[in-house]
Enzyme design. Structure first.
Site, short mmCIF file in Angstrom:
data_model
loop_
_atom_site.label_atom_id
_atom_site.label_comp_id
_atom_site.label_asym_id
_atom_site.label_seq_id
_atom_site.Cartn_x
_atom_site.Cartn_y
_atom_site.Cartn_z
N ALA A 178 0.84 -1.21 0.00
CA ALA A 178 0.00 0.00 0.00
C ALA A 178 0.87 1.25 0.00
CB ALA A 178 -0.93 -0.01 1.21
N ASP A 179 1.91 1.25 0.81
CA ASP A 179 2.86 2.37 0.81
C ASP A 179 3.57 2.50 -0.52
OD1 ASP A 179 2.80 3.73 3.33
OD2 ASP A 179 3.69 1.97 4.27
N LEU A 180 4.07 1.40 -1.04
CA LEU A 180 4.88 1.43 -2.25
C LEU A 180 4.08 1.91 -3.45
CD1 LEU A 180 6.85 -1.89 -1.73
CD2 LEU A 180 7.75 0.43 -1.50
N GLY A 218 3.47 5.64 -3.29
CA GLY A 218 4.65 6.39 -3.68
C GLY A 218 4.87 6.39 -5.18
#
Length: 410
Positions: free
Chosen positions: A183-185, A188
Site C-alpha cells: 500500500a505504501d509502495l 509512492g
C-alpha cells in the site's frame, strides 16, 4: 555479484532525465520517500527535511542495521540520492528557510496529515499563489477529501480496508496482508507518476498544480482483475490461496523435493503440458478442454495434476517445462533471489560509498532507460549530513547556522 561502486560507473555519470529539477522532500517512512527516491534516481536534486535530533521515523526501524553503520536497513532502502537537512518547521525560523528553498524548488512532496502543513503556512492553499510554478504532491492515507480524510494511514490498515487482505491467504485461514508494504509502495509510485505528468504540464504551460494521492485510492486501483471480477458479478471473490481466480492451472504444486509455480495461461499451453507429462487423455475430457472448464472444475484439476507434479523434483520440472515453453518457476527465498544468475546479470544490487566510510548495498532502480538511466550519485545520508551545504547555498552564514543548531532549529 554487485555493480561497481556508485560514482565510478558510466551510468552514474550519464545525464539524468530530471537533471536540473529541484525537489523539496517533506516526507518520511515509506510512501513519500519511495516517490522522492524515484525522482532522485532519475536525476532530480532532492533535499530531504528531517527533524533535528530524530530524523525520519524509519531511522529507528531497526534492527537490522546496515553492517558497520548506525543506519537502519529500512531507511537506507528508500533514501539514496537525497540531501539530509535538519530543520524544525514548526518554528518560524524553520518555516522561513523552507520558503527560501521553495523559491528554488520545482516540486514539493509531503505526507503530513491533512491540514498539518497549513498550521505552518506551508499548505497548498498558502503557497500556491506565491509559487505558481510549484508542483505540490500530497500523499496521505485517505486523500484530501472524503469522510476519512483526517485519519492517519498505515500500510496494514489500508491493505485491510482496501480489500486485498480479503483476497489473500488460504481459503480456510485468516485474511493475510501481503508480505511487503504494497500500500505504501504503490502510493509512492502513483505519486511519482503524478509528479511526472504535472511536470510535463508545467513545462508546457508554466503552471504548477496540486497532486492528491490517497493510499486507499491507489490500493483500490490495483485490485485489477479481482476488482473487475467484483464489478462484473457483484459477488465478493473468495480467497484462493496461491490459485489464480481466472486461470487454471496457475498455482503452486508440490514436487518430489519442494514446490513449483505452474503458470499455464492458455489452452495451447495446457495441451503442450499434457503431452509433456503423458496426460493427453485429459484433453478429451470436457472438464479439462478449456480454461473456462478448468476454472469451473478447479479442485478436480488440482487433484489430478498434483501426483503428476510430485513425481519429479523442482529442478527437473523447471528444466523440462521451460524447454517446452510452459510457464513455471521455483519458489525462491531471498538468498536464492539475490544469488540467481539472471538477477545478478541484471545488476539489481548496487554498492554505494556511505558517509560512515563503509559501502552499503542497495536494490537498484528497475527502470532501464537507454539514454538517461537512473544514477546512484549519493548514498542514503546520515541525519543532517547536508545541512551546512544546503543552508550555505541559500546564503546562510556559518554563525547563523551555528545559532540555528544551538536553538534546536537545525
Amino acid at each position: 555479484m554487485t555493480a561497481p561502486t556508485a560514482g565510478l560507473t558510466p551510468a552514474s555519470l550519464a545525464p539524468g532525465a530530471l537533471n536540473g529539477v529541484k525537489v523539496l522532500d517533506l516526507t518520511r517512512v515509506l510512501a513519500g520517500p519511495t516517490c522522492t527516491q524515484m525522482l532522485g534516481d532519475l536525476g532530480a536534486e532532492v533535499i530531504k527535511i528531517e527533524r533535528p535530533g530524530a530524523g525520519d521515523d524509519t531511522r529507528g526501524f531497526a534492527p537490522p542495521y546496515v553492517p558497520n553503520t548506525k543506519e537502519s536497513a529500512y531507511f537506507v532502502g528508500v533514501n539514496r540520492n537525497k540531501k539530509s537537512v535538519t530543520l524544525d518547521i514548526a518554528r518560524p525560523e524553520g518555516q522561513a528557510i523552507i520558503h527560501r528553498l521553495l523559491e528554488q524548488a520545482d516540486i514539493l512532496v509531503e505526507n503530513f496529515k491533512v491540514g498539518a502543513l497549513a498550521k505552518y503556512g506551508l499548505g497548498w492553499e498558502e503557497v500556491r499563489d506565491r509559487y505558481p510554478r510549484l508542483i505540490y504532491c500530497s500523499i496521505t492515507g485517505f486523500g484530501q477529501t472524503g469522510p476519512y480524510a483526517p485519519r492517519p494511514g498505515y500500510d496494514g490498515l489500508v491493505q485491510a480496508m482496501g480489500g486485498v487482505m480479503s483476497l489473500t491467504g488460504e481459503p480456510d485461514g485468516l485474511p493475510m496482508k501481503v508480505g511487503i508494504p504494497v500500500a505504501d509502495l504503490f502510493a509512492g509510485l502513483y505519486g511519482c507518476i503524478g509528479v511526472l505528468a504535472a511536470l510535463n504540464h508545467r513545462n508546457a504551460t508554466g503552471q504548477g498544480q496540486r497532486i492528491d494521492i490517497g493510499m486507499l485510492d491507489t490500493h483500490v486501483a490495483w485490485l485489477a482483475n479481482q476488482g473487475m471480477n467484483y464489478l462484473a458479478t457483484g459477488q465478493d471473490p473468495a480467497r484462493l490461496g496461491n490459485d489464480h481466480p481466472n486461470i487454471v492451472p496457475y498455482q503452486v504444486f508440490p514436487t518430489a523435493d519442494g514446490h513449483i509455480v505452474l503458470s499455464i495461461g492458455n489452452d495451447p499451453t495446457f495441451q503442450r503440458f499434457c503431452k509433456l507429462t503423458g496426460q493427453e487423455a485429459l484433453l478429451a475430457d470436457e472438464r479439462f478442454a478449456t480454461n473456462a472448464a478448468r476454472v469451473s472444475h478447479r479442485q478436480l484439476v488440482t487433484d489430478t495434476l498434483t501426483p503428476v507434479l510430485q513425481s519429479r523434483t523442482t529442478a527437473d520440472w523447471v528444466a523440462a517445462l521451460e524447454a517446452a515453453k510452459i510457464g513455471c518457476g521455483p519458489i525462491n527465498k531471498l538468498s536464492q533471489v539475490f544469488a540467481d544468475p539472471h538477477v545478478q546479470a541484471r545488476k539489481v544490487v548496487v554498492e554505494m560509498d556511505h558517509a560512515s566510510g563503509e559501502t552499503v548495498k542497495v536494490i537498484a532502480n528497475p527502470v532501464r532507460l537507454s539514454a538517461t538511466p537512473p544514477s546512484y550519485r549519493s548514498a542514503p545520508p546520515v541525519l543532517g549530513q547536508h545541512t551546512e551545504e544546503v543552508l550555505g547555498g541559500l546564503g546562510v552564514g556559518a554563525e547563523e547556522i551555528a545559532k540555528l543548531r544551538a536553538d534546536g532549529i537545525a
